[in-house]
Design a protein around this motif. Structure first.
Motif, short mmCIF file in Angstrom:
data_model
loop_
_atom_site.label_atom_id
_atom_site.label_comp_id
_atom_site.label_asym_id
_atom_site.label_seq_id
_atom_site.Cartn_x
_atom_site.Cartn_y
_atom_site.Cartn_z
N ARG A 269 -7.00 1.41 18.18
CA ARG A 269 -6.60 2.64 18.86
C ARG A 269 -5.11 2.89 18.66
N ASN A 270 -4.78 4.16 18.61
CA ASN A 270 -3.37 4.59 18.53
C ASN A 270 -2.67 3.97 17.31
N ILE A 271 -3.03 4.51 16.17
CA ILE A 271 -2.48 4.06 14.90
C ILE A 271 -1.58 5.15 14.32
N MET A 272 -0.40 4.76 13.88
CA MET A 272 0.49 5.71 13.22
C MET A 272 0.93 5.14 11.88
N VAL A 273 0.79 5.96 10.84
CA VAL A 273 1.27 5.61 9.51
C VAL A 273 2.13 6.77 9.02
N ASP A 274 3.39 6.49 8.74
CA ASP A 274 4.28 7.55 8.28
C ASP A 274 5.32 6.97 7.33
N ASN A 275 5.70 7.78 6.31
CA ASN A 275 6.70 7.35 5.34
C ASN A 275 6.28 6.01 4.73
N PHE A 276 5.14 6.03 4.03
CA PHE A 276 4.52 4.79 3.58
C PHE A 276 3.73 5.06 2.31
N ILE A 277 3.65 4.04 1.42
CA ILE A 277 3.00 4.20 0.12
C ILE A 277 1.96 3.11 -0.10
N ILE A 278 0.81 3.53 -0.62
CA ILE A 278 -0.20 2.62 -1.15
C ILE A 278 -0.33 2.90 -2.65
N GLU A 279 -0.40 1.83 -3.45
CA GLU A 279 -0.59 2.06 -4.87
C GLU A 279 -1.53 1.02 -5.48
N ASN A 280 -2.25 1.47 -6.51
CA ASN A 280 -3.08 0.60 -7.34
C ASN A 280 -4.09 -0.20 -6.52
N SER A 281 -4.84 0.49 -5.67
CA SER A 281 -5.85 -0.18 -4.86
C SER A 281 -7.00 -0.67 -5.73
N ALA A 282 -7.60 -1.78 -5.31
CA ALA A 282 -8.75 -2.33 -6.03
C ALA A 282 -10.06 -1.76 -5.51
N TYR A 283 -10.03 -1.15 -4.32
CA TYR A 283 -11.26 -0.69 -3.65
C TYR A 283 -10.84 0.42 -2.71
N TRP A 284 -11.59 0.65 -1.63
CA TRP A 284 -11.19 1.66 -0.65
C TRP A 284 -9.74 1.36 -0.25
#
Length: 530
Positions: A220-235
């Motif tokens: 509950r109550n999740i915040m994601v900001d100013n963030f990068i994901i790269e080259n994922s292997a799956y979802w």
């Protein structure tokens, strides 16, 4: 598929599009149209040209950010080292310390290899703009939780800082059939060859594949900001049975040929805001699911997606495929959905699917631009009823390319013929490079008809691709009610702007499709529409 077969296919995958499909072509597709799924061989680790999009506007979404004041726990104080093979112990110790005072875990000073990090309530994970956490290249210490960053039954988590998570996704798939990425359009528009071409470029899962980059379960109550994901292997980012999620100023930049590399998966999760994000990925960009075999258990609602740019080789924004429980109240607005560099384009721009028992309703889509999304809008009601054939274990095995034991999650009668789609308002859509009509399809099965209901298409402007089309006249279009729901499943339809079957109360207002060539297709076809 044996090694000899794969070798032959890699040497012979050439565009087979042609001006006209004859009887022999159709028979060959029916009898020998095998899926190009590679199921043998060691991991293929090379990064090919255009695996990643040439358009990558990181500076538009990611900013420099100061480390917050207060209780900050630097992972280097717990023994983390950029030269280490696994920093998960040090990072988890920092998380434990921060969780006692609702503090911040600081990751700074370079790239840190890691196994699974388990986040806890009240923790802010701050990765600074020039630093990263990278999944172990062997996948070890990641498979138990199937994630690099994992959280379960916690609240008040924040991911921020301008830094990144790197999934090493190109290390966990098999060599594609095609010898290189396709960067040129086909000579003719032919959906059969379009799908074959796309599948030939994919890196299907090797058994070493570990899972997600971020997996939040019952949080509950999740915040994601100013963030990068790269080259994922799956979802890349999976939200399962969560409530209260806000994702802003966020980037996903994946290898666009890593199979099953979705962007954001919203599963059984409600009250979600996704705003000002860039997503470039191989599979669905943003997808909403709600299924028993995903261990979801209640209806989900109140999803808002706005001001995003999405590049997807499949569906830029999708509701479905995995849907047994109800989904409602979705708003998608002010987004750009497109494909760069690679051919074919995205499978669809917006895909709304209900095939496993869900009631999908109250969807509002407004002010969307699309380019090279082969099918701009796909609305599909079916009766696949997958809960009778898969459970949590078998569905997971299928996604990772393994054989699964037979057996359903629930009694086949619970969700049989229960799916519905109704109350859809789609306005102000501009799409160029279209190669398949907008499709709205219910189904006839066992003498029973179920219709998509109450859809308004208003202010729709389509520009068809300036490519000749393969002539493929068919006596009938199968229902495909039990098949995987995808617009390409319908193959070469005899309409170019709008194809509707088994629907009621479908309204089009100011609907325009410009076709630059003489074509054998009709502009619109309505079949069993009331």
């Amino acid at each position: 598929m044996n090694t000899l077969t794969v070798s032959f296919m890699r040497n012979s995958v050439i565009s087979m599009t042609k001006k006209r499909r004859n009887v022999l072509d159709k028979l060959n597709t029916l009898l020998r149209g095998k899926d190009l799924r590679v199921t043998c061989g060691e991991p293929y680790t090379a990064v090919r040209e255009y695996d990643f999009s040439s358009y990558y506007p990181e500076d538009k979404y990611i900013r420099y950010q100061d480390v917050p004041d207060g209780k900050v726990f630097d992972i280097r104080d717990f023994g983390a080292d950029t030269g280490s093979t696994d920093n998960s112990d040090a990072i988890n110790q920092a998380v434990d310390a921060a969780s006692t005072v609702s503090g911040t875990v600081l990751i700074s000073g370079g790239d840190y290899l890691s196994g699974t990090v388990v986040l806890k309530s009240g923790v802010t994970l701050f990765i600074d703009k020039n630093s990263s956490v990278t999944a172990r290249p062997d996948g070890e210490n990641l498979r138990e939780k199937s994630a690099l960053m994992y959280a379960e039954n916690v609240s008040d988590i924040r991911l921020t800082g301008g830094g990144r998570l790197n999934g090493n996704g190109n290390l966990f798939g098999r060599e594609p059939v095609a010898p290189c990425n396709n960067t040129k359009p086909a000579e003719y528009i032919d959906v059969i060859e379009m799908r074959r071409d796309y599948r030939s470029q994919l890196r299907f899962a090797h058994p070493s594949k570990y899972g997600c980059l971020i997996y939040f379960k019952d949080c509950r109550n999740i915040m994601v900001d100013n963030f990068i994901i790269e080259n994922s292997a799956y979802w890349s980012f999976k939200l399962s049975n969560c409530d209260g999620v806000k994702i802003t100023d966020f980037v996903i930049n994946n290898n666009r040929n890593v199979a099953n590399a979705d962007g954001i998966d919203i599963a059984g999760t409600s009250n979600v805001i996704i705003d000002h994000c860039f997503i470039s990925t191989a599979d669905d960009g943003i997808v909403m699911k709600n299924a028993s075999w995903l261990l979801n258990h209640n209806k989900m609602s109140n999803i808002k997606i706005t001001n995003c740019e999405i590049i997807s080789r499949t569906n830029a924004v999708k509701v479905g495929t995995e849907t047994t429980y109800d989904i409602s109240d979705i708003t998608i607005s002010d987004c750009k959905l497109f494909m760069t560099d690679l051919y074919p384009g995205s499978v669809s721009g917006i895909s709304l699917e209900a095939c496993d028992g869900t009631a999908l309703s109250n969807i509002r889509i407004n002010n969307i631009t699309m380019d090279r999304c082969t099918c701009p809008i796909f609305i599909r009601l079916g009766n696949r009823n997958r809960a009778k054939t898969v459970n949590a274990q078998s569905a997971n095995a299928i996604e990772f390319g393994a054989k699964a034991s037979k057996g359903g999650e629930l009694d086949k009668k619970i969700f049989n013929s229960k799916s519905s789609i109704s109350d859809i308002l789609i306005t102000n859509i501009s799409a160029s490079g279209v190669e398949i009509p907008i499709i709205i399809a219910g189904y006839r099965q066992g003498g029973r008809i179920k219709r998509v209901e109450n859809v308004i298409l208003r202010n729709i402007e389509l520009e068809y691709a300036d490519i000749p089309e393969t002539v493929d006249r068919r006596l009938f279009i199968p229902e495909y009610a039990k098949e995987y729901p995808e617009c390409w499943r319908f193959r070469n339809l005899p309409a170019y702007a709008l194809w509707i079957r088994h629907a009621s109360n479908i309204q089009t207002q100011n609907f325009v499709c410009r076709h630059p060539r003489k074509t054998w297709k009709k502009e619109t076809i309505y079949l069993d529409v009331i």
